[in-house]
Design a protein around this motif. Structure first.
Motif, PDB file in Angstrom:
ATOM      1  N   ARG A   1      12.790   1.702   4.514  1.00 13.61           N
ATOM      2  CA  ARG A   1      12.430   0.569   3.392  1.00 13.61           C
ATOM      3  C   ARG A   1      11.493   0.186   2.105  1.00 13.61           C
ATOM      4  N   LEU A   2      10.412   1.075   2.331  1.00 14.13           N
ATOM      5  CA  LEU A   2       9.530   1.070   1.592  1.00 14.13           C
ATOM      6  C   LEU A   2       9.914   2.189   0.389  1.00 14.13           C
ATOM      7  N   ALA A   3      10.130   3.642   1.022  1.00 17.23           N
ATOM      8  CA  ALA A   3      11.357   4.582   0.070  1.00 17.23           C
ATOM      9  C   ALA A   3      12.105   3.511  -0.853  1.00 17.23           C
ATOM     10  N   GLN A   4      13.367   3.153  -0.410  1.00 19.57           N
ATOM     11  CA  GLN A   4      14.074   2.301  -0.843  1.00 19.57           C
ATOM     12  C   GLN A   4      13.879   1.543  -2.047  1.00 19.57           C
ATOM     13  N   ARG A   5      12.934   0.656  -1.793  1.00 20.24           N
ATOM     14  CA  ARG A   5      12.229  -0.362  -2.720  1.00 20.24           C
ATOM     15  C   ARG A   5      11.128   0.453  -4.023  1.00 20.24           C
ATOM     16  N   VAL A   6      10.813   1.531  -3.700  1.00 16.67           N
ATOM     17  CA  VAL A   6      10.106   2.511  -5.298  1.00 16.67           C
ATOM     18  C   VAL A   6      10.549   3.227  -5.327  1.00 16.67           C
ATOM     19  N   LYS A   7      12.269   3.744  -5.226  1.00 19.98           N
ATOM     20  CA  LYS A   7      13.210   3.849  -5.939  1.00 19.98           C
ATOM     21  C   LYS A   7      13.738   2.901  -6.498  1.00 19.98           C
TER      22      LYS A   7
ATOM     23  N   ARG B   1      -5.421  -0.608   9.862  1.00 25.97           N
ATOM     24  CA  ARG B   1      -4.951   0.456   8.721  1.00 25.97           C
ATOM     25  C   ARG B   1      -3.551   0.577   8.440  1.00 25.97           C
ATOM     26  N   VAL B   2      -2.648   0.156   9.317  1.00 20.84           N
ATOM     27  CA  VAL B   2      -1.358   1.027   8.766  1.00 20.84           C
ATOM     28  C   VAL B   2      -1.292  -0.195   8.688  1.00 20.84           C
ATOM     29  N   ARG B   3      -1.072  -1.585   8.266  1.00 19.62           N
ATOM     30  CA  ARG B   3      -0.493  -2.678   6.997  1.00 19.62           C
ATOM     31  C   ARG B   3      -1.245  -2.232   6.119  1.00 19.62           C
ATOM     32  N   GLY B   4      -2.492  -2.358   6.250  1.00 15.27           N
ATOM     33  CA  GLY B   4      -3.250  -2.238   5.366  1.00 15.27           C
ATOM     34  C   GLY B   4      -3.166  -0.918   3.654  1.00 15.27           C
ATOM     35  N   PHE B   5      -2.481   0.095   4.367  1.00 14.73           N
ATOM     36  CA  PHE B   5      -1.370   0.473   3.562  1.00 14.73           C
ATOM     37  C   PHE B   5      -0.281   0.443   3.026  1.00 14.73           C
ATOM     38  N   ILE B   6       0.673  -0.293   4.353  1.00 12.51           N
ATOM     39  CA  ILE B   6       1.990  -1.009   3.890  1.00 12.51           C
ATOM     40  C   ILE B   6       1.803  -1.951   2.962  1.00 12.51           C
TER      41      ILE B   6
ATOM     42  N   GLU C   1       2.226  -3.922  -2.645  1.00  5.65           N
ATOM     43  CA  GLU C   1       1.130  -4.152  -4.594  1.00  5.65           C
ATOM     44  C   GLU C   1       1.766  -3.497  -5.276  1.00  5.65           C
ATOM     45  N   ALA C   2       1.789  -2.686  -5.575  1.00  7.25           N
ATOM     46  CA  ALA C   2       2.511  -2.091  -6.124  1.00  7.25           C
ATOM     47  C   ALA C   2       3.692  -1.975  -6.966  1.00  7.25           C
ATOM     48  N   ILE C   3       4.636  -2.265  -5.824  1.00 12.16           N
ATOM     49  CA  ILE C   3       6.108  -2.386  -6.267  1.00 12.16           C
ATOM     50  C   ILE C   3       5.825  -3.769  -7.330  1.00 12.16           C
ATOM     51  N   ALA C   4       4.711  -4.987  -6.192  1.00 13.43           N
ATOM     52  CA  ALA C   4       5.596  -6.525  -7.276  1.00 13.43           C
ATOM     53  C   ALA C   4       4.768  -6.178  -8.704  1.00 13.43           C
ATOM     54  N   THR C   5       3.718  -5.279  -9.239  1.00 18.53           N
ATOM     55  CA  THR C   5       3.792  -5.133  -9.788  1.00 18.53           C
ATOM     56  C   THR C   5       4.429  -4.674 -10.907  1.00 18.53           C
TER      57      THR C   5
ATOM     58  N   ALA D   1       2.646   2.756  -7.039  1.00 17.97           N
ATOM     59  CA  ALA D   1       3.664   3.055  -6.471  1.00 17.97           C
ATOM     60  C   ALA D   1       3.822   4.401  -5.293  1.00 17.97           C
ATOM     61  N   THR D   2       4.439   5.461  -6.598  1.00 16.47           N
ATOM     62  CA  THR D   2       4.739   6.374  -5.643  1.00 16.47           C
ATOM     63  C   THR D   2       2.858   7.194  -4.762  1.00 16.47           C
ATOM     64  N   GLU D   3       2.103   7.139  -6.085  1.00 14.05           N
ATOM     65  CA  GLU D   3       0.593   7.950  -5.076  1.00 14.05           C
ATOM     66  C   GLU D   3       1.261   6.822  -3.832  1.00 14.05           C
ATOM     67  N   ALA D   4       1.215   5.931  -3.598  1.00 12.55           N
ATOM     68  CA  ALA D   4       0.662   4.819  -2.860  1.00 12.55           C
ATOM     69  C   ALA D   4       1.484   4.782  -1.702  1.00 12.55           C
ATOM     70  N   LEU D   5       2.796   5.238  -1.908  1.00  9.12           N
ATOM     71  CA  LEU D   5       3.478   5.838  -0.757  1.00  9.12           C
ATOM     72  C   LEU D   5       3.379   7.215   0.409  1.00  9.12           C
TER      73      LEU D   5
END
Length: 88
Positions: free
Chosen positions: A78-84, A27-32, A37-41, A47-51
């Motif tokens: 790391r996810l927050a950093q990439r979204v930012k 489940r965690v892997r799915g959320f990540i 995927e949102a970051i890639a697009t 991406a913010t909402e997904a995070l």
């Protein structure tokens, strides 16, 4: 092979916990994956909402002992950093 009654019970408990933990980890892997995927697009809003949705799930997994606490913190960071970086 377990010989005593208590060892047999422990084996059953371990098997049940393993199944639950596998499901939680998946489940965690799915959320990540959704965040990545949102970051890639390149869509900042998605991406913010997904995070925002993924962060409590990751922390919950750490609380339940599925992930080590530092690992969960590192993943969120790391996810927050990439979204930012998308907004810059």
């Amino acid at each position: 092979m377990a010989n005593t009654t208590s060892a047999k019970k422990a084996t059953r408990k371990i098997a049940r916990r393993t199944e639950v933990n596998k499901a939680r980890r998946s489940r965690v892997r799915g959320f990540i994956r959704k965040v990545e995927e949102a970051i890639a697009t390149g869509d900042l809003a998605v991406a913010t909402e997904a995070l925002k949705v993924a962060q409590p799930e990751i922390q919950r997994a750490a609380t339940r002992g599925v992930l080590p606490s530092n690992t969960a913190d590192r993943k969120v960071s790391r996810l927050a950093q990439r979204v930012k970086a998308l907004s810059a």
